[in-house]
Design a protein around this motif. Structure first.
Motif, PDB file in Angstrom:
ATOM      1  N   GLN A  63       0.845  -1.191   0.000  1.00 32.24           N
ATOM      2  CA  GLN A  63       0.000   0.000   0.000  1.00 32.24           C
ATOM      3  C   GLN A  63       0.882   1.243   0.000  1.00 32.24           C
ATOM      4  OE1 GLN A  63      -2.549  -0.328   3.400  1.00 32.24           O
ATOM      5  NE2 GLN A  63      -3.916  -1.807   2.439  1.00 32.24           N
ATOM      6  N   SER A  66      -2.519   5.420  -3.996  1.00 34.01           N
ATOM      7  CA  SER A  66      -3.928   5.039  -3.908  1.00 34.01           C
ATOM      8  C   SER A  66      -4.318   4.126  -5.070  1.00 34.01           C
ATOM      9  CB  SER A  66      -4.810   6.289  -3.917  1.00 34.01           C
ATOM     10  OG  SER A  66      -6.175   5.942  -3.928  1.00 34.01           O
ATOM     11  N   HIS A  74      -8.696   7.943  -8.768  1.00 35.10           N
ATOM     12  CA  HIS A  74      -8.280   8.324  -7.419  1.00 35.10           C
ATOM     13  C   HIS A  74      -7.141   9.319  -7.426  1.00 35.10           C
ATOM     14  CE1 HIS A  74     -10.159   5.451  -4.311  1.00 35.10           C
ATOM     15  NE2 HIS A  74     -10.972   5.570  -5.348  1.00 35.10           N
TER      16      HIS A  74
END
Length: 587
Positions: A63, A66, A74
């Motif tokens: 992660q 986005s 996004h």
């Protein structure tokens, strides 16, 4: 930028607000602190094509950027993530994730092109992410952005036929074309081929000179010319369609084995084949230089101009050289602060320290300058250093002057106080004043570190005290005249007294002579009397001696007569014995 200060996650570098691009200060501050050479990887592609997932993989994280799960785009603008380069120690890997192209919510293709152009201009590896296959639309889109006659001009007039275009190619990023959810078979005419061969075949030039062929060939010529180094990766669908929206949360064993392998190969290529971002002149881009490029390109786009490599380099040169001047001046100030103790004894000493520090400062500038081909910035530095020389020389004079003033007051203060108290208000006081002044001057000269104003300060001080010296002299002269009169009167009185004493002495001497004559006379008389008495006594003794001698002589004669008489008696007695006569009767 040390490893422990690398960004834990991405930040927005360029925000896209209703078609207006704005550089974020937070990101610029991060770039300013990074001095390592940079490998800049930017990715561009249609929205919802998995660009962010690939960038997270390059960052070594699941992660970060986005990853959207809906049809809404996004990423807005360009986001940046700086991490240590996994294969190049001492280098920084900069990942730039761009907002998806073709977002229906924007309705502005021009804004897409601006983001696309910025990604190419800022990167050293440009990842072009498309879906399913290489088609004419993807080729045209890449061509439209890279065409030098439009947005990527390095000079104000440059076309594909300009021989200077070859110089610009070396500053273009390497092209990595990624194809997501690839469903075709990698073969042609029944022969298997690699992804790279698929890319080259897609960009192959057709023979012919008709308009349709030229239209077909133009974007391919442009792409091949400005991206001579190209690489292609194809990716299978990562997982079942329903799970794609949770891609960032899935473990590798939940993904297609082929997809995991393909992502690993892609990442390995980026890490091992990546090159440092280079500018004309062989200048390696670091954080501050990337910051300058971002500002220059965004300002050009926002003002309606075309982003120009030459202008960017000039702006970077302005920034870098201005910073080099600042760094050189700071180094000069540091050296002078360490070496110089004001005031210096001589101007030559100060100028010698200045010249040594100036050489070091110019050396620092030379090491940090950028394309100062006409030496205009070095001349500016020299002008600033000359100004600093003038300032420190002036400061040296002021410090010397202040120190000398304080020293003069400390040394000559007691003399000034003595003058006020009238110590020198007496005959001969001016000579004493001058003598004391010379002593204090010698003391002043003996004091160390007075600086270059020592002589001037002393002269100025003595000149300011000329009126005092004159006043002491006038008082001295007035008192001396009066003293002279008194001295003359005193001399006359002393002369008269001396004369009287002389006459008195003469009289005493004469009296003493008379008395001495009288004494001598009396002494002579006494001596004569003594001599007379002695003579008489001597005469008497002489007479007595003669009498004694006469008596002795008579006695001897008498004795002789007696002896003869006795002899005669004895002779007579010899003839006849006779009784012995009594001697007393004989007498």
């Amino acid at each position: 930028m040390t490893s422990e200060t690398y960004m834990p996650g991405p930040v927005c570098l360029i925000e896209n607000m209703e078609g207006q691009l704005m550089v974020k200060q937070e990101a610029l501050q991060i770039l300013t602190a990074i001095t390592q050479p940079m490998v800049v990887v930017a990715i561009v592609g249609l929205y919802r094509t998995g660009k962010s997932y690939l960038m997270n993989q390059l960052a070594g994280k699941k992660q970060g950027f986005s990853v959207g799960s809906t049809v809404q785009s996004h990423t807005k603008g360009i986001w940046m993530w700086c991490v240590p380069h996994p294969e190049k120690p001492g280098h920084t890997l900069v990942l730039l994730d761009t907002e998806g192209l073709g977002d229906v919510e924007k309705g502005d293709d021009k804004n897409d092109t601006q983001i696309f152009a910025l990604a190419i201009l800022l990167s050293s590896i440009f990842v072009y992410n498309t879906m399913n296959k290489i088609d004419q639309g993807a080729i045209d889109l890449l061509h439209n952005v890279t065409e030098l006659t439009d947005l990527l001009r390095a000079r104000k007039s440059l076309d594909l036929g300009d021989e200077d275009a070859d110089d610009i190619v070396s500053f273009f990023p390497d092209l990595v074309w990624t194809i997501r959810d690839f469903y075709l078979s990698l073969e042609i005419d029944g022969q298997l081929m690699t992804a790279d061969e698929y890319l080259e075949n897609s960009l192959k030039i057709k023979k012919g000179s008709d308009q349709r062929t030229q239209t077909f060939n133009l974007p391919r010529l442009c792409i091949q010319k400005f991206f001579p180094t190209k690489k292609c990766f194809v990716f299978d669908t990562p997982t079942h369609q329903k799970k794609v929206s949770q891609l960032e949360t899935l473990q590798n064993d939940e993904l297609s084995l082929e997809f995991v392998q393909q992502v690993a190969e892609f990442s390995s290529h980026i890490f091992t084949k990546s090159k440092i971002k280079i500018l004309p002149g062989g200048i390696k881009v670091n954080g501050p230089r990337l910051e300058s490029l971002v500002l220059t390109y965004v300002n050009a786009i926002n003002s309606g101009d075309l982003p120009c490599l030459e202008n960017a380099v000039l702006a970077l040169a302005q920034r870098e050289n201005a910073a080099a001047i600042k760094r050189a001046l700071a180094h000069y100030d540091q050296l002078m602060g360490q070496k110089v103790q004001l005031p210096t004894d001589t101007l030559q000493e100060l100028l010698g320290l200045h010249r040594a520090s100036e050489r070091e400062a110019i050396k620092i500038f030379t090491e940090n300058s950028f394309k100062d081909e006409d030496q205009s910035f070095q001349k500016e530095l020299k002008t600033l250093l000359d100004a600093k020389q003038n300032d420190i020389c002036k400061q040296n004079e002021e410090v010397s002057s202040d120190r000398c003033s304080a020293l003069l007051q400390d040394i000559f203060g007691p003399l000034e106080e003595a003058v006020k108290q009238g110590v020198y208000s007496k005959p001969g006081g001016h000579n004493l004043y001058l003598q004391k002044t010379e002593e204090l001057k010698a003391k002043y000269h003996q004091q160390p570190r007075k600086g270059i104003q020592a002589k001037k300060a002393l002269q100025k001080y003595l000149k300011s005290k000329e009126s005092v010296s004159k006043a002491v002299l006038q008082t001295d002269q007035a008192l001396t005249a009066k003293e002279k009169e008194m001295k003359e009167a005193r001399i006359k009185a002393e002369a008269a007294k001396a004369e009287a004493e002389r006459l008195q002495a003469i009289r005493r001497q004469q009296q003493q002579m008379i008395e001495e004559r009288e004494r001598l006379h009396r002494q002579q008389i006494r001596q004569m009397e003594i001599d007379k008495a002695n003579f008489q006594a001597q005469q008497q003794r002489e007479q007595e001696r003669r009498l004694q001698e006469e008596a002795q002589r008579l006695k001897l004669i008498h004795q002789a007569q007696i002896s003869r008489f006795q002899a005669q008696i004895q002779q007579l007695q010899s003839t006849r014995p006779q009784p012995q006569p009594d001697p007393c009767l004989i007498l």
